[in-house]
Write an enzyme that holds these catalytic residues in place. Structure first.
Site, mmCIF file in Angstrom:
data_model
loop_
_atom_site.group_PDB
_atom_site.id
_atom_site.type_symbol
_atom_site.label_atom_id
_atom_site.label_comp_id
_atom_site.label_asym_id
_atom_site.label_seq_id
_atom_site.Cartn_x
_atom_site.Cartn_y
_atom_site.Cartn_z
ATOM 1 N N GLU A 193 -7.217 26.334 -10.634
ATOM 2 C CA GLU A 193 -7.727 26.688 -11.926
ATOM 3 C C GLU A 193 -9.313 27.896 -11.807
ATOM 4 O O GLU A 193 -10.105 28.094 -11.695
ATOM 5 C CB GLU A 193 -8.758 25.590 -12.658
ATOM 6 C CG GLU A 193 -7.862 24.008 -12.939
ATOM 7 C CD GLU A 193 -8.944 23.400 -13.757
ATOM 8 O OE1 GLU A 193 -10.129 23.163 -14.539
ATOM 9 O OE2 GLU A 193 -8.349 22.141 -14.460
ATOM 10 N N TYR A 259 -4.264 17.555 -19.452
ATOM 11 C CA TYR A 259 -4.720 16.435 -19.945
ATOM 12 C C TYR A 259 -4.527 16.020 -21.699
ATOM 13 O O TYR A 259 -4.763 17.083 -22.462
ATOM 14 C CB TYR A 259 -6.653 16.614 -19.741
ATOM 15 C CG TYR A 259 -6.758 16.274 -18.416
ATOM 16 C CD1 TYR A 259 -6.865 15.651 -17.409
ATOM 17 C CD2 TYR A 259 -7.150 17.818 -17.547
ATOM 18 C CE1 TYR A 259 -7.344 15.278 -16.181
ATOM 19 C CE2 TYR A 259 -6.995 17.879 -16.158
ATOM 20 C CZ TYR A 259 -6.818 16.857 -15.448
ATOM 21 O OH TYR A 259 -7.074 16.709 -13.863
ATOM 22 N N GLU A 315 -2.084 18.738 -12.201
ATOM 23 C CA GLU A 315 -2.663 17.415 -13.106
ATOM 24 C C GLU A 315 -2.351 17.214 -13.931
ATOM 25 O O GLU A 315 -2.380 17.534 -15.182
ATOM 26 C CB GLU A 315 -4.687 18.249 -13.179
ATOM 27 C CG GLU A 315 -5.379 18.585 -11.366
ATOM 28 C CD GLU A 315 -6.096 18.545 -11.475
ATOM 29 O OE1 GLU A 315 -7.415 19.058 -13.196
ATOM 30 O OE2 GLU A 315 -6.896 19.734 -11.362
ATOM 31 N N GLN A 361 -6.364 10.332 -11.734
ATOM 32 C CA GLN A 361 -6.579 11.110 -10.425
ATOM 33 C C GLN A 361 -6.094 9.065 -9.865
ATOM 34 O O GLN A 361 -6.615 8.407 -10.929
ATOM 35 C CB GLN A 361 -7.820 11.132 -9.769
ATOM 36 C CG GLN A 361 -7.488 12.682 -10.151
ATOM 37 C CD GLN A 361 -8.833 13.397 -9.287
ATOM 38 O OE1 GLN A 361 -9.707 12.645 -8.530
ATOM 39 N NE2 GLN A 361 -9.616 14.709 -9.763
HETATM 40 O O1 AHR Z 1 -9.279 15.896 -12.772
HETATM 41 C C1 AHR Z 1 -11.141 16.465 -12.952
HETATM 42 C C2 AHR Z 1 -10.422 18.074 -13.232
HETATM 43 O O2 AHR Z 1 -10.318 18.778 -14.196
HETATM 44 C C3 AHR Z 1 -10.198 18.698 -11.646
HETATM 45 O O3 AHR Z 1 -11.291 18.884 -10.614
HETATM 46 C C4 AHR Z 1 -10.343 20.008 -12.158
HETATM 47 O O4 AHR Z 1 -9.031 20.917 -11.458
HETATM 48 C C5 AHR Z 1 -10.209 19.536 -13.445
HETATM 49 O O5 AHR Z 1 -10.525 20.271 -14.705
#
Ligand code: AHR
Length: 509
Positions: A193, A259, A315, A361
């Site tokens: 990021e 996300y 992610e 995660q």
């Molecule tokens: O997964 C949590 C966080 O989300 C990670 O550290 C980052 O890369 C993202 O913003």
């Protein structure tokens, strides 16, 4: 009266299995590309109890461990055939100085984990602990290198430390620390990021840094680095274009983060306290990942029509309000299981470009496989989806068509109520995963397989009484897969009745 009763009975039965039979046409002879097992990658960051407590307790812990790794967690993770594991971050990666995490543990310096609550990081889990864990799990390491706050020399030396077999300074240091042979490290991330926590860079600046830093990341002794540039965090044409134009020929892949933050009226929302509309909204948000992927791959296609550069969704997953007093620790319900299944289905549909993904995660953080508390451990519904989808790893993706019923959500989105994916493995077995998203109605699905002969059908199902059901330390087996008996061969197709809010994987031989 009897007639009326019969009519009512027929009406109720029809309603109970949905108004229509859905036809799913799978084409076993039209598969062209394999679903890389790396689509099933995991991610473990130094964040909350993701590493410490969740994976690593140290050799002196009273919690049963194998050389410092929790034995219960190791055993559960081994069952998932994890293909790769990303580490040490996340945002943490761009503040991580690897030399603090080698040598005798008692002598390792401590640091503040500034991204995640300023907790004191004692560096007891470092390069050796991570790479050895990958060997135990039989997975490939994916090391996120520090571009944000580390030097070129530091990055170059880390690569040398991990992969050089020669009489070089870093290989000698590694040997002094007890590891004779180098590890095999193929996947490396060049910053994380970098437009945000990894340095707040502008794309041109990142491109210049990428060129400079990667020049010094060498391939030692047969090890071949696969360099992954830090890609966009959503639809970001400027970032994507600049990278493709500036370093498209220098990178093996580019990352993408997405996300499922429900975001209804700007709120993250609770992991466990939600209503039916919230659930359908989440499904819509989850499926929106496909728009983000397409918007990104359209740009990539312009600069790389041969699709040489991979897109790594390194992610993804749900992000709810954290439990009070924790760093991104959240429960995991059947709703999360749907997000896992539907996201994996989307990734399968884009395997021409997507070579890897990493759910965020692995343990105790965001949409995790496993939750721990002290010596207790619980398996999440998401874990079970990964387990049920294992047969798709490295199997041939099979094209399909289906007209799924839909539903409008909050007058803003329309979502399908059934979703599916299929593959054929090396032994010729076909696996079909189906998700009935509908909270109330079962559906009958007729699956045609062209002229493929079918001798045997078996299946596994994940469902639960309520969509917000989850596994807790008190009731660890509330949500778990069961054998599925609702599929049979009828004339020339498989007929399946999918219960409301269920996820099923069929094995067809
Ligand atoms: O997964 C949590 C966080 O989300 C990670 O550290 C980052 O890369 C993202 O913003």
């Amino acid at each position: 009266m009897k007639k009326l009763f019969c009519l009512l009975f027929v009406f109720l039965c029809t309603y109970a299995v949905g108004q229509e039979t859905i036809v799913l046409a799978v084409h076993p002879s039209q598969g062209e590309q394999k679903i890389s097992r790396h689509i099933y990658g995991q991610f473990a960051e130094h964040l909350g109890t993701g590493i410490y407590g969740g994976l690593w307790v140290g050799e002196d812990s009273s919690i049963p461990n194998t050389n410092g790794y929790r034995t219960d967690v190791l055993e559960a993770l081994k069952r998932l055939n994890i293909p790769n594991l990303r580490w040490p971050g996340g945002c943490f990666a761009d503040e991580y100085h690897w030399k603090d995490g080698i040598g005798p543990r008692a002598e390792r310096p401590k640091m503040s984990n500034n991204n995640w609550g300023g907790l004191i990081e004692d560096n007891s889990f470092g390069t050796h602990e991570f790479l050895n864990l990958c060997e135990i799990l039989g997975c490939e390491p994916y090391v996120s290198l520090n571009l944000g706050s580390g030097s070129v020399e530091e990055m170059a030396e880390w690569v040398e430390y991990m992969t050089s077999d020669g009489d070089t300074p870093m290989a000698r240091l590694r040997r002094e620390n007890g590891r004779e042979k180098p590890w095999n490290v193929h996947f490396v991330g060049i910053g994380n990021e970098s437009w945000g926590c990894g340095g707040n860079m502008k794309p041109d600046y990142y491109v210049d840094l990428y060129r400079r830093y990667t020049t010094f990341c060498r391939n030692y002794d047969g090890n071949r680095l696969y360099k992954i540039a830090s890609g966009p965090g959503s639809i970001d044409p400027k970032w994507t274009e600049t990278l493709m134009k500036g370093i498209g020929s220098k990178m093996n892949a580019m990352s993408l983060h997405y996300y499922t933050v429900t975001g209804w009226q700007g709120k993250k929302g609770s992991a466990t306290d939600f209503d039916a509309e919230d659930y359908y909204w989440t499904i819509g948000k989850c499926l929106d990942i496909e728009n983000t992927i397409t918007a990104t791959t359209d740009i990539m296609d312009k600069y790389d029509p041969q699709k040489r550069v991979g897109l790594m969704v390194d992610e993804w997953g749900t992000w709810w309000e954290p439990e009070p007093g924790t760093q991104l620790h959240q429960q995991n319900t059947m709703r999360d299981a749907f997000v896992a299944a539907l996201s994996l289905n989307v990734f399968h549909r884009h395997i021409d470009r997507i070579r890897m993904t990493n759910i965020a995660q692995m343990v105790n953080v965001l949409q995790s496989m496993i939750l721990t508390e002290g010596e207790k451990m619980v398996i999440t519904p998401t874990y079970y989806v990964f387990e049920m989808y294992k047969p798709h790893q490295d199997a041939l993706f099979l094209p399909m068509e289906m007209q799924a019923p839909t539903r409008a959500v909050r007058e803003e989105r329309t979502i399908p109520l059934i979703d599916a994916t299929a593959s054929r493995d090396d032994e010729g077995k076909i696996h079909i995963s189906l998700a009935n998203i509908d909270l109330d109605n079962p559906y009958k699905v007729r699956i045609t397989l062209d002229d493929t002969p079918v001798n045997q059908i078996s299946g596994t199902m994940l469902t639960s009484k309520k969509i917000d059901d989850c596994n807790t330390f008190e009731k660890p087996n509330k949500v778990k897969p069961v054998p599925f008996k609702g599929a049979k061969w009828v004339k020339d197709a498989i007929e399946v009745t999918l219960p409301a809010h269920s996820i099923v994987t069929l094995e067809v031989e």
